[in-house]
Write a protein that holds these residues in place. Structure first.
Motif, mmCIF file in Angstrom:
data_model
loop_
_atom_site.group_PDB
_atom_site.id
_atom_site.type_symbol
_atom_site.label_atom_id
_atom_site.label_comp_id
_atom_site.label_asym_id
_atom_site.label_seq_id
_atom_site.Cartn_x
_atom_site.Cartn_y
_atom_site.Cartn_z
ATOM 1 N N ALA A 101 0.786 -1.248 -0.098
ATOM 2 C CA ALA A 101 -0.062 -0.037 0.089
ATOM 3 C C ALA A 101 0.848 1.377 0.097
ATOM 4 C CB ALA A 101 -0.892 -0.094 1.115
ATOM 5 N N GLN A 102 1.999 1.161 0.371
ATOM 6 C CA GLN A 102 2.845 2.360 0.725
ATOM 7 C C GLN A 102 3.904 2.561 -0.444
ATOM 8 O OE1 GLN A 102 2.693 4.562 3.172
ATOM 9 N NE2 GLN A 102 0.801 3.559 3.673
ATOM 10 N N GLY A 103 3.838 1.558 -1.359
ATOM 11 C CA GLY A 103 4.723 1.691 -2.503
ATOM 12 C C GLY A 103 6.064 1.160 -2.210
ATOM 13 N N LEU A 104 6.404 0.628 -1.254
ATOM 14 C CA LEU A 104 7.719 0.216 -0.985
ATOM 15 C C LEU A 104 8.060 -1.089 -1.721
ATOM 16 C CD1 LEU A 104 7.629 0.317 3.177
ATOM 17 C CD2 LEU A 104 8.470 1.969 1.515
ATOM 18 N N ALA A 105 9.569 -1.160 -2.012
ATOM 19 C CA ALA A 105 9.933 -2.223 -2.827
ATOM 20 C C ALA A 105 11.426 -2.541 -2.277
ATOM 21 C CB ALA A 105 10.219 -1.767 -4.399
ATOM 22 N N ASP A 106 11.197 -3.392 -1.270
ATOM 23 C CA ASP A 106 12.470 -3.632 -0.483
ATOM 24 C C ASP A 106 12.830 -5.167 -0.570
ATOM 25 O OD1 ASP A 106 10.481 -4.468 1.005
ATOM 26 O OD2 ASP A 106 10.995 -3.335 2.872
ATOM 27 N N ASP A 107 11.984 -5.978 -1.364
ATOM 28 C CA ASP A 107 12.493 -7.341 -1.951
ATOM 29 C C ASP A 107 11.949 -7.558 -2.926
ATOM 30 O OD1 ASP A 107 9.584 -7.783 -1.151
ATOM 31 O OD2 ASP A 107 9.970 -9.065 0.373
ATOM 32 N N LEU A 113 5.542 -6.593 -7.735
ATOM 33 C CA LEU A 113 4.167 -5.815 -7.495
ATOM 34 C C LEU A 113 4.114 -4.619 -7.951
ATOM 35 C CD1 LEU A 113 3.161 -7.303 -3.923
ATOM 36 C CD2 LEU A 113 2.257 -8.226 -6.295
ATOM 37 N N LEU A 114 5.034 -3.736 -7.966
ATOM 38 C CA LEU A 114 5.076 -2.295 -8.453
ATOM 39 C C LEU A 114 5.809 -2.312 -9.981
ATOM 40 C CD1 LEU A 114 6.811 -0.477 -5.752
ATOM 41 C CD2 LEU A 114 4.439 -0.918 -5.940
ATOM 42 N N ALA A 115 6.175 -3.531 -10.378
ATOM 43 C CA ALA A 115 6.714 -3.652 -11.719
ATOM 44 C C ALA A 115 5.684 -4.066 -12.820
ATOM 45 C CB ALA A 115 8.269 -4.383 -11.812
ATOM 46 N N THR A 116 4.705 -4.955 -12.060
ATOM 47 C CA THR A 116 3.927 -5.638 -12.992
ATOM 48 C C THR A 116 2.628 -4.588 -13.551
ATOM 49 O OG1 THR A 116 2.959 -7.645 -13.406
ATOM 50 C CG2 THR A 116 2.327 -6.428 -11.453
#
Length: 405
Positions: A101-107, A113-116
């Protein structure tokens, strides 16, 4: 033929939680349905299930690291995001949901999930208090607003020993909903059905009940599921088997069934009240077994909760009013009594049937007179397994008519 040709390509993300073991069965269900499956695991998920397990089940390497020297250009999140036709995260933990929900991309999982651009579905699983927390609900609302879909969570026993909403939906139900055609008539709809009798205690041994088997309500749950709906079946004591892919909520009394229905009504699109709820209960149940002594015994009775009437009142206050379907079991004046019930309770549709010796309760077949404002239709006598889909078809027809008015 490669898995890029005709097989649906589903990426299963597994986040940390005891329910991670159920993702193994989800992969099996998807493979059994002919899907190509890839699995991505978080570090937390690997604490519960090994990557080797998912590799054996999926027949493909399991990805766990964001930066992988063996992956395409060292960037697996881009390759996997391009590969997937659909992504499902099961279980989706409270932590995963918050980071997404916060748009984090740490793994790897949160990054892809953000790239698809593929549709994303979350199957939440967590303690019921974590699920109900305002922060979790706000995160869910934000993700749904962005087009993320949810499957579950279900209610019931949890690994922590408590009960409540937060269980991972059954893998078969998740697979069925993922693979449901988008044009299924009830795709994306939440259907709430009540079924069976209620038992109102006189003492710890005896109760006031009725002859309802619950067969019709259980058949309706299966038919609504087959039409693409997510189905919750709130039922009283019954020997009927829960249809696969349907969430079951067991109750015994009218009060317990009332609570279960009212809690779930705000998320419901269609309510079908097929249960034969007791109209009265003993006003003061005895704590100990009543001994047989006097030649007669008087019981003071009080009215039980009117589940359908209360649901109709609450429905009128909701931003999205559910479509309300009631049942009327009558021994005489079938049309008159059923239509009066429909009008008095503000129902969209009522299904009426005659009861009595050899009729309806406990039988394998039935006939229904269905009434709505300005119309009626008789569904002829037939096995309940065939009658239920016919009634669901009519509900879909009338729901569509209401939404186009």
């Amino acid at each position: 033929m490669t898995d890029h040709d005709t097989q649906p390509r589903i990426l299963v993300g597994v986040s940390g939680g005891i329910a991670a073991y159920k993702a193994c069965e989800l992969v099996r269900e998807l493979k059994r349905a002919g899907c190509a499956v890839r699995v991505v695991m978080t570090a937390g998920a690997r604490a519960f299930v090994t990557p080797l397990t998912f590799q054996a089940l999926s027949g493909a390497p399991v990805r766990t690291e964001l930066l992988d020297a063996e992956a395409e250009s060292g960037m697996d999140h881009i390759a996997l995001a391009r590969w997937a036709d659909r992504i499902v995260v099961a279980p989706a933990s409270a932590n995963l949901i918050a980071r997404y929900a916060q748009g984090l991309a740490d793994d790897l999982l949160s990054t892809l999930l953000l790239a698809t651009t593929a549709p994303v579905t979350l199957a939440p699983a967590m303690n019921h208090r974590m699920w109900a927390h305002p922060a979790t609900q706000a995160n869910i609302a934000a993700l749904v607003e962005r087009g993320v879909t949810l499957i579950g969570p279900d209610s019931g026993d949890q690994a922590c020993g408590e009960q409540g909403e937060g269980r991972l939906s059954e893998p078969a139900a998740i697979a069925r909903e993922l693979l449901q055609p988008a044009d299924a008539p009830l795709a994306g709809r939440q259907v709430l059905i009540t079924a069976g009798p209620t038992f109102e205690p006189i003492d710890p041994v005896r109760f006031i009940g009725n002859r309802s088997s619950g067969r019709m309500g259980f058949a309706l749950a299966a038919a609504a599921r087959d039409a693409g709906a997510r189905v919750t079946l709130v039922h009283g004591p019954t020997a009927e088997a829960m249809p696969a892919g349907v969430e079951g909520v067991a109750t015994e009394t009218a009060a317990a069934m009332h609570t279960a229905v009212m809690e779930r009504l705000p998320a419901t699109d269609i309510l079908i009240a097929a249960a034969a709820v007791a109209d009265y209960r003993p006003a003061a149940p005895h704590a100990q077994k009543i001994k047989k002594s006097d030649p007669t015994m008087n019981l003071a009775l009080e009215r039980t909760e009117d589940i359908l009437a209360d649901a109709a009142r609450q429905a009128a206050t909701l931003p999205r009013r559910p479509f309300l379907v009631g049942f009327a079991a009558e021994t005489e004046h079938l049309r008159e009594h059923a239509d009066a019930k429909r009008r008095n309770k503000g129902l969209d549709l009522i299904a009426a049937n005659r009861v009595g010796e050899g009729l309806a309760f406990g039988t394998s077949d039935n006939e229904l007179l269905c009434l709505w404002e300005g119309g009626e239709r008789t569904l002829p006598n037939q096995p309940k397994a065939q009658l239920a889909p016919a009634l669901i078809d009519l509900v879909i027809e009338r729901l569509n008519a209401r939404e186009t008015d």
